[in-house]
Design an enzyme around this catalytic site. Structure first.
Site, PDB file in Angstrom:
ATOM      1  N   SER A  27       0.860  -1.186   0.000  1.00 38.21           N
ATOM      2  CA  SER A  27       0.000   0.000   0.000  1.00 38.21           C
ATOM      3  C   SER A  27       0.891   1.230   0.000  1.00 38.21           C
ATOM      4  CB  SER A  27      -0.860  -0.015   1.271  1.00 38.21           C
ATOM      5  OG  SER A  27      -1.527   1.212   1.435  1.00 38.21           O
ATOM      6  N   TYR A  78      -1.642  -0.662  10.724  1.00 30.76           N
ATOM      7  CA  TYR A  78      -1.761  -1.029   9.299  1.00 30.76           C
ATOM      8  C   TYR A  78      -0.487  -0.608   8.558  1.00 30.76           C
ATOM      9  CZ  TYR A  78      -3.741  -1.340   4.557  1.00 30.76           C
ATOM     10  OH  TYR A  78      -3.972  -1.649   3.233  1.00 30.76           O
TER      11      TYR A  78
HETATM   12  P1  NDP Z   1     -11.204  -6.272   0.052  1.00 33.07           P
HETATM   13  O1  NDP Z   1     -11.658  -6.156   1.465  1.00 33.07           O
HETATM   14  O2  NDP Z   1     -12.191  -6.098  -1.037  1.00 33.07           O
HETATM   15  O3  NDP Z   1     -10.455  -7.656  -0.168  1.00 33.07           O
HETATM   16  C1  NDP Z   1      -9.687  -8.268   0.836  1.00 33.07           C
HETATM   17  C2  NDP Z   1      -9.577  -9.736   0.501  1.00 33.07           C
HETATM   18  O4  NDP Z   1      -8.776 -10.366   1.513  1.00 33.07           O
HETATM   19  C3  NDP Z   1     -10.919 -10.439   0.509  1.00 33.07           C
HETATM   20  O5  NDP Z   1     -10.980 -11.304  -0.593  1.00 33.07           O
HETATM   21  C4  NDP Z   1     -10.911 -11.228   1.805  1.00 33.07           C
HETATM   22  O6  NDP Z   1     -11.647 -12.441   1.631  1.00 33.07           O
HETATM   23  C5  NDP Z   1      -9.438 -11.536   1.947  1.00 33.07           C
HETATM   24  N1  NDP Z   1      -9.067 -11.855   3.312  1.00 33.07           N
HETATM   25  C6  NDP Z   1      -9.148 -11.085   4.416  1.00 33.07           C
HETATM   26  N2  NDP Z   1      -8.725 -11.762   5.490  1.00 33.07           N
HETATM   27  C7  NDP Z   1      -8.399 -13.003   5.045  1.00 33.07           C
HETATM   28  C8  NDP Z   1      -7.887 -14.147   5.676  1.00 33.07           C
HETATM   29  N3  NDP Z   1      -7.646 -14.202   6.987  1.00 33.07           N
HETATM   30  N4  NDP Z   1      -7.656 -15.245   4.923  1.00 33.07           N
HETATM   31  C9  NDP Z   1      -7.908 -15.232   3.581  1.00 33.07           C
HETATM   32  N5  NDP Z   1      -8.375 -14.173   2.935  1.00 33.07           N
HETATM   33  C10 NDP Z   1      -8.613 -13.063   3.666  1.00 33.07           C
HETATM   34  O7  NDP Z   1     -10.022  -5.216  -0.074  1.00 33.07           O
HETATM   35  P2  NDP Z   1      -8.968  -4.872  -1.239  1.00 33.07           P
HETATM   36  O8  NDP Z   1      -9.223  -5.625  -2.474  1.00 33.07           O
HETATM   37  O9  NDP Z   1      -8.887  -3.403  -1.276  1.00 33.07           O
HETATM   38  O10 NDP Z   1      -7.631  -5.381  -0.537  1.00 33.07           O
HETATM   39  C11 NDP Z   1      -6.714  -6.255  -1.143  1.00 33.07           C
HETATM   40  C12 NDP Z   1      -5.317  -5.881  -0.666  1.00 33.07           C
HETATM   41  O11 NDP Z   1      -4.992  -4.561  -1.110  1.00 33.07           O
HETATM   42  C13 NDP Z   1      -5.142  -5.865   0.846  1.00 33.07           C
HETATM   43  O12 NDP Z   1      -3.882  -6.422   1.169  1.00 33.07           O
HETATM   44  C14 NDP Z   1      -5.150  -4.381   1.182  1.00 33.07           C
HETATM   45  O13 NDP Z   1      -4.438  -4.097   2.355  1.00 33.07           O
HETATM   46  C15 NDP Z   1      -4.479  -3.811  -0.052  1.00 33.07           C
HETATM   47  N6  NDP Z   1      -4.725  -2.397  -0.327  1.00 33.07           N
HETATM   48  C16 NDP Z   1      -6.004  -1.897  -0.478  1.00 33.07           C
HETATM   49  C17 NDP Z   1      -6.188  -0.552  -0.731  1.00 33.07           C
HETATM   50  C18 NDP Z   1      -7.550   0.057  -0.829  1.00 33.07           C
HETATM   51  O14 NDP Z   1      -7.672   1.283  -0.691  1.00 33.07           O
HETATM   52  N7  NDP Z   1      -8.602  -0.696  -1.085  1.00 33.07           N
HETATM   53  C19 NDP Z   1      -5.060   0.359  -0.919  1.00 33.07           C
HETATM   54  C20 NDP Z   1      -3.779  -0.288  -0.780  1.00 33.07           C
HETATM   55  C21 NDP Z   1      -3.638  -1.594  -0.500  1.00 33.07           C
HETATM   56  P3  NDP Z   1     -12.571 -13.153   2.738  1.00 33.07           P
HETATM   57  O15 NDP Z   1     -13.146 -12.073   3.603  1.00 33.07           O
HETATM   58  O16 NDP Z   1     -13.567 -13.877   1.906  1.00 33.07           O
HETATM   59  O17 NDP Z   1     -11.626 -14.061   3.459  1.00 33.07           O
END
Ligand code: NDP
Length: 240
Positions: free
Chosen positions: A133, A146
């Site tokens: 990020s 975070y």
């Molecule tokens: P979402 O919340 O849409 O996606 C997060 C994903 O992570 C989901 O598919 C969720 O699936 C999965 N997840 C969470 N916890 C677990 C776990 N314990 N085991 C397996 N899967 C898990 O957010 P984003 O798509 O935005 O996030 C994706 C990545 O991008 C993250 O690492 C986030 O930190 C990073 N990011 C996001 C930004 C933003 O502004 N959106 C900016 C910069 C970085 P499920 O709940 O089904 O397990």
């Protein structure tokens, strides 16, 4: 040409789901992982093995990778994307939220590396793409833990890259800015969540999941002898 298996963690929403669609369009077999397996299945992608795996469960993650490799051949890429952002004041926040972020964002990423790197090193080929990020490049006062987890993703990625490079394995960090996915919906403090979402809204949602997926695919599609080490991307209007 047979395209290699791509493993994507956190593929049930946001960046991971977009990325799964893009790799599927290119014809890759996929291993899609998340806790909400129904959401993985609902993507309806061809040659996609969907498994309910919590990335903090190292054994389950490894078993899913071995199962997919038995079906589709060795993992050629891992998109280590699963993450949580429980923004909060570190003084008042429930430390259980810190634990969750460290477990998923740091240990989860390392578990992914552990599941694929030995095989990639042995084969002299492979790509690990870790999702960090802008919060892994600069700090934000309201997001101390975070930021710590995402700085850790950068640090671990660079160190793993140094070890993996002589074996022909690429390690890339993708560091996006604001993007209106489900991420901020998990912030537990209502005021903090609303402030965060207002910042997102002021950028018209920021990046789209497809913007980020395109950056991931750009890095992956380079010739094997080119390693894109890092991409930091944000909506043009994002100042911080
Ligand atoms: P979402 O919340 O849409 O996606 C997060 C994903 O992570 C989901 O598919 C969720 O699936 C999965 N997840 C969470 N916890 C677990 C776990 N314990 N085991 C397996 N899967 C898990 O957010 P984003 O798509 O935005 O996030 C994706 C990545 O991008 C993250 O690492 C986030 O930190 C990073 N990011 C996001 C930004 C933003 O502004 N959106 C900016 C910069 C970085 P499920 O709940 O089904 O397990």
């Amino acid at each position: 040409m047979t395209l290699g298996l791509v493993v994507i963690t956190g593929a049930s929403s946001g960046f991971g789901a977009a990325c799964a669609r893009w790799f599927a369009e290119d014809g890759h077999p996929l291993l899609l992982l998340a806790r909400r397996a129904d959401r993985l299945e609902a993507l309806g992608l061809p040659k996609a093995m969907c498994r309910r795996v919590d990335v903090t469960d190292r054994a389950a993650l490894e078993a899913a990778v071995r199962e997919a490799e038995a079906a589709y051949g060795p993992a050629d890429a891992l998109v280590n994307n699963a993450g949580v952002m429980l923004t909060g004041d570190p003084v008042t926040q429930d430390p259980a939220e810190w634990d969750r972020m460290v477990d998923v964002n740091v240990r989860g990423v390392l578990n992914g590396v552990h599941a694929v790197l030995p095989g990639m090193t042995e084969r002299g080929r492979g790509t690990i793409i870790n999702i960090s990020s802008v919060a892994g490049r600069k700090t934000f006062g309201s997001n101390a833990v975070y930021c710590a987890t995402k700085f850790a993703v950068h640090a671990a990625s660079e160190a793993v890259r140094e070890m993996a490079a002589p074996h022909g394995v690429r390690v890339t960090v993708i560091a996006p800015g604001y993007a209106a996915t489900e991420l901020s919906s998990h912030i537990t403090d209502a005021g903090t969540r609303e402030a965060y979402q207002a910042a997102e809204a002021s950028l018209e949602g920021g990046l789209t999941a497809d913007d980020v997926a395109r950056a991931i695919l750009y890095a992956y599609r380079q010739p094997q002898n080119v390693c894109v080490r890092e991409i930091v991307l944000a909506k043009t209007g994002q100042v911080i």
